[in-house]
Design an enzyme around this catalytic site. Structure first.
Site, PDB file in Angstrom:
ATOM      1  N   ASN A 197      49.804  24.147  37.131  1.00 44.50           N
ATOM      2  CA  ASN A 197      50.134  24.199  38.238  1.00 44.50           C
ATOM      3  C   ASN A 197      49.671  24.048  39.742  1.00 44.50           C
ATOM      4  O   ASN A 197      48.881  23.212  40.474  1.00 44.50           O
ATOM      5  CB  ASN A 197      51.913  23.833  38.974  1.00 44.50           C
ATOM      6  N   ARG A 243      48.441   8.409  28.792  1.00 40.84           N
ATOM      7  CA  ARG A 243      48.878  10.186  28.118  1.00 40.84           C
ATOM      8  C   ARG A 243      48.679   9.784  26.727  1.00 40.84           C
ATOM      9  O   ARG A 243      50.027   9.105  26.614  1.00 40.84           O
ATOM     10  CB  ARG A 243      48.917  10.563  28.844  1.00 40.84           C
ATOM     11  N   ARG A 268      43.869  11.461  35.521  1.00 39.74           N
ATOM     12  CA  ARG A 268      43.524  12.456  36.183  1.00 39.74           C
ATOM     13  C   ARG A 268      43.480  13.738  35.066  1.00 39.74           C
ATOM     14  O   ARG A 268      44.496  14.054  34.124  1.00 39.74           O
ATOM     15  CB  ARG A 268      44.121  12.990  36.943  1.00 39.74           C
ATOM     16  N   HIS A 290      49.297   2.603  35.049  1.00 39.60           N
ATOM     17  CA  HIS A 290      50.261   3.606  35.183  1.00 39.60           C
ATOM     18  C   HIS A 290      51.870   3.370  34.432  1.00 39.60           C
ATOM     19  O   HIS A 290      52.807   3.949  33.795  1.00 39.60           O
ATOM     20  CB  HIS A 290      50.739   4.113  36.262  1.00 39.60           C
ATOM     21  N   TYR A 346      59.113  16.151  28.070  1.00 44.96           N
ATOM     22  CA  TYR A 346      59.706  15.131  29.033  1.00 44.96           C
ATOM     23  C   TYR A 346      61.164  14.866  29.233  1.00 44.96           C
ATOM     24  O   TYR A 346      60.743  13.701  28.095  1.00 44.96           O
ATOM     25  CB  TYR A 346      58.918  14.128  29.365  1.00 44.96           C
ATOM     26  N   ARG A 397      62.817  16.248  40.822  1.00 45.68           N
ATOM     27  CA  ARG A 397      62.344  17.174  40.645  1.00 45.68           C
ATOM     28  C   ARG A 397      60.563  17.739  41.318  1.00 45.68           C
ATOM     29  O   ARG A 397      60.965  19.072  41.146  1.00 45.68           O
ATOM     30  CB  ARG A 397      61.186  16.312  38.963  1.00 45.68           C
ATOM     31  N   HIS A 412      61.711  13.687  33.964  1.00 47.14           N
ATOM     32  CA  HIS A 412      60.616  12.739  34.488  1.00 47.14           C
ATOM     33  C   HIS A 412      61.001  11.258  34.565  1.00 47.14           C
ATOM     34  O   HIS A 412      60.648  10.304  35.027  1.00 47.14           O
ATOM     35  CB  HIS A 412      59.648  12.999  33.366  1.00 47.14           C
TER      36      HIS A 412
END
EC number: 2.7.4.1
Length: 741
Positions: free
Chosen positions: A102, A433, A463, A493, A526, A622, A650
């Site tokens: 992270n 993704r 990214r 997205h 997730y 979160r 998530h």
């Protein structure tokens, strides 16, 4: 962003004491050697859009927490999980690795952006009134504290505890002669051939140091006399960082040697005839936040590939060094790498603890979370003659909750059955993704090869997944899939899929709108939600949305969904305004939000106004939260808590009590999601499904649920108290959904 990976007592250190994570208090920063003035409050924001009206902003200037410091608080909560002695030991090691990963991304993107603004003289202040330089100063101070705490958690607690369980990370000096012999042979055969020592002298310029690579800085001297010379040895990243020492076949015992230790022990072979006088490990982090000039390139794929090739050449934003590095060697690195001394991080232990993920390969089930098997949703349960997904959805909507509900027997099955069904005419899907061996992509390829119309919107600007998505895009194109790369200036997205099916003389549309990616691997890690529906109105909305994504339609409003960049903020603020009016009329009102980040000032201001009107606002976030809860006269009726654990929380859920409306979708409350991305949210109208979302909120907000609670001063306080009976939100959901271990 970042993948933090049930039951934990958040904030408990390994010695049993409670850890309180706070935003750093205001400290003097320096500008050109002089103390900086106190932070300047940000000017009042322009009138906020609330319910379609312009409402004057009379809120205080200092009403936001700094987003970057809030992110550091989030990563500190991840670190607290590693410090928690009640966690399985290898899971603690995993959280140490996640913290490090992270932090790498934070520097590559967020710190890099602040440095770019500071160096170009941009005077834009953050929402809390800080200049880029002031933020960088706060970040550096906080980061050094966190790095020291991170190292202490590993060196003083996790590493010794692992050794007690016969899992050791050792130094070369800890090994005996037999180990040295075996490892030296491994070095000679597997490592030595790929090493390239690079000298620095008048004939050899200082080598380029790629981002996140681990390196040895070495000084050597001719034993017959002569000046010291500097050389750099790159630790190869295509072999395991932790070298497992094979002593016996007992899988319960595992001993590892860091690769840099092995190389250091054999530097004499790399610099034959020279005397090695000094060596130290270092690591550089570079700016990886680039922008593609889409409007200047005819081919977005080529433009992105060009920028990807340049990513590793970005300017340095952090230099990590061993704490015992000599001053003259550090000065050389600073000079040659052109690193600001303020960007140096001294690490009092092993550099780059992302390598601890490798320990999860050790076969010690008792030291890991108990494995679980996601349950098949009852609507898709196995039968002697299973109903098709289409038949199920004709009977009513289905809400799936991953990882508790199986992704493979719900969403994945939906796409796979569509690909194999002769009556299906078209499949349209967004891909942000996905996994390296994606069954979703395989199904789309099968559908295209079967003659169906298949459209895949592949967001190649996701990214750090850009190269993988470029590869997928080309694979899909070769199979005959119509591949679209999104809209200029916007990332796509949203998580949506549309299946068009011929049923007799009519066309029926089946839809999936979710909060998470179409990735079967992360769907087990997730926490996400997805609505599967055959609602004709939603099908019509997704048809229109795909026309926007693939063609020239500029539609911005829809029947049953909200989309950004035009509709989500306005829609949420309109609902909040309605709750305010209900509260003023003495009717039931309330707002509950579950999201990853809450940063958008207009949304925050809307919630402040709701609080002032007596609306109860409960937030489960979160990561980043710029809203200040519990401030008298500003946010008395707002509470904020954070849940971290085995699964990465998530999903995004919004509940407006007075309207009795539940919404789910892909958008976080951040500028990028609301202004610079294509996002989609859908209202869950079926009362039974809405009740399921209510139960998620009830569990997360239960007074006995383990969490961190955000105070008005910025402290994240572990809650409830240790002496209180506690419950774990994720474990309770595992039980509720029947996921088995």
């Amino acid at each position: 962003m970042s993948d933090d990976k049930s039951g934990v007592a958040p904030g408990t250190s390994a010695d049993g004491s409670r850890r309180v994570t706070t935003s750093p208090p205001p400290v003097p920063t320096e500008t050109d050697g002089k103390p900086a003035p106190p932070p300047t409050s940000v000017p009042s924001a322009p009138p906020a859009v609330t319910g379609g009206e312009q409402v004057p902003d009379a809120l205080p200037d200092d009403r936001y927490f700094n987003r970057e410091l809030s992110w550091q608080d989030f990563n500190a909560r991840v670190l607290a999980l590693a410090e928690d002695a009640s966690q399985p030991l290898l899971e603690r090691a995993k959280f140490l690795a996640i913290f490090a990963s992270n932090l790498d991304e934070f520097y590559m993107v967020r710190v890099a952006g602040l440095k770019r603004r500071d160096e170009t003289g941009l005077s834009v202040r953050s929402a809390d009134g800080l200049t880029p330089r002031e933020q960088l100063s706060y970040i550096a101070k906080r980061n050094q504290d966190l790095v020291e705490r991170h190292t202490a958690a590993f060196e003083e607690h996790v590493r010794p505890s692992l050794a007690e369980k016969d899992i050791r990370i050792v130094r070369w000096s800890d090994l005996d002669g037999a180990d040295h012999t075996r490892l030296s042979q491994y070095f000679t055969e597997q490592i030595f051939p790929v090493l390239t020592p690079l000298a620095v002298d008048p004939a050899h310029p200082f080598p380029y140091i790629s981002g996140l690579s681990l390196n040895l800085a070495v000084t050597v001297r001719d034993p017959e006399g002569g000046t010291e010379r500097f050389a750099r040895v790159k630790v190869p990243n295509n072999v395991p960082r932790l070298v497992r020492i094979e002593r016996q076949r007992d899988s319960q015992t595992a001993t590892f040697l860091p690769l840099e230790e092995l190389i250091s022990a054999h530097l004499g072979e790399l610099f034959s005839g020279m005397e090695v006088t000094e060596y130290h490990v270092f690591r550089v982090t570079r700016n990886a936040d680039f922008e593609v000039e889409e409007d200047r390139d005819e081919d977005l794929l080529q433009a992105l590939e060009r920028e990807l090739a340049q990513r590793r050449f970005g300017p340095p934003v952090r230099l990590e060094v061993a704490h015992d590095m000599s001053e003259h060697m550090l000065e050389l690195l600073l000079r040659e790498l052109e690193v600001d001394p303020r960007d140096v991080v001294e690490v009092p232990g092993l550099l780059d603890l992302t390598c601890l993920m490798q320990l999860l390969s050790v076969d010690r089930k008792e030291l890991k979370d108990r494995p679980f098997v996601p349950a098949t949703h009852p609507a898709f349960g196995e039968r002697e003659t299973p109903k098709s997904v289409f038949s199920t959805l004709r009977d009513g909507d289905v809400l799936v909750h991953h990882p508790y509900d199986s992704f493979s027997t719900s969403v994945q099955r939906f796409i796979e059955q569509a690909a194999a069904d002769d009556k299906v005419l078209a499949i349209k899907q967004t891909l942000y993704r996905t996994s390296g061996d994606s069954p979703i992509v395989d199904a789309l390829i099968d559908a295209a090869e079967a003659g169906k119309q298949v459209v895949a919107l592949v967001e190649i600007k996701a990214r750090f997944d850009e190269q993988a998505n470029i590869t997928w895009a080309r694979t899909l194109e070769r199979a005959g899939v119509h591949v679209v790369y999104g809209l200029v200036g916007l990332k796509t997205h949203c998580k949506v899929a549309l299946v068009v099916r011929q049923e007799g003389g009519t066309i029926r549309r089946y839809c999936h709108i979710g909060t998470g990616n179409y990735n079967p691997k992360t769907a087990r890690l997730y926490e996400d939600l997805g609505l599967l529906t055959a609602d004709p109105a939603i099908g019509a909305d997704l048809t229109d949305l795909f026309n926007v994504l693939t063609g020239y339609s500029r539609q911005a409003t829809y029947r049953n969904i909200l989309t950004s960049p035009h509709g989500i903020r306005r829609g949420i603020l309109s609902y909040v305004a309605d709750e305010i009016e209900l509260a003023k009329a003495g009717k039931p009102a309330g707002v509950r939000i579950k999201c990853n980040s809450l940063v958008d000032e207009q949304v925050i201001d809307g919630l402040y106004r709701a609080s002032a009107a007596g609306v109860e606002v409960d937030i489960v976030v979160r990561g980043i939260c710029a809203l200040k809860p519990g401030v008298p006269g500003l946010s008395d009726n707002i509470s904020v808590r954070s849940i971290l654990g085995r699964f990465l929380e998530h999903s995004r859920i919004f509940h407006f009590r007075g309207a009795d409306a539940y919404w789910i979708g892909s958008a976080d409350m951040m500028h990028r999601n609301l202004d610079r991305r294509i996002e989609a949210m859908v209202q869950v109208k079926d009362p039974k499904l809405a009740a399921q979302l209510g139960e998620v909120f009830d569990s997360a907000l239960d007074p006995l649920t383990r969490c961190w609670v955000l105070s008005a001063t910025g402290e994240w306080i572990p809650f409830p108290a240790e002496t209180t009976q506690v419950r774990d939100h994720q474990i309770e959901l595992l039980r509720k959904h029947g996921a088995t271990g």
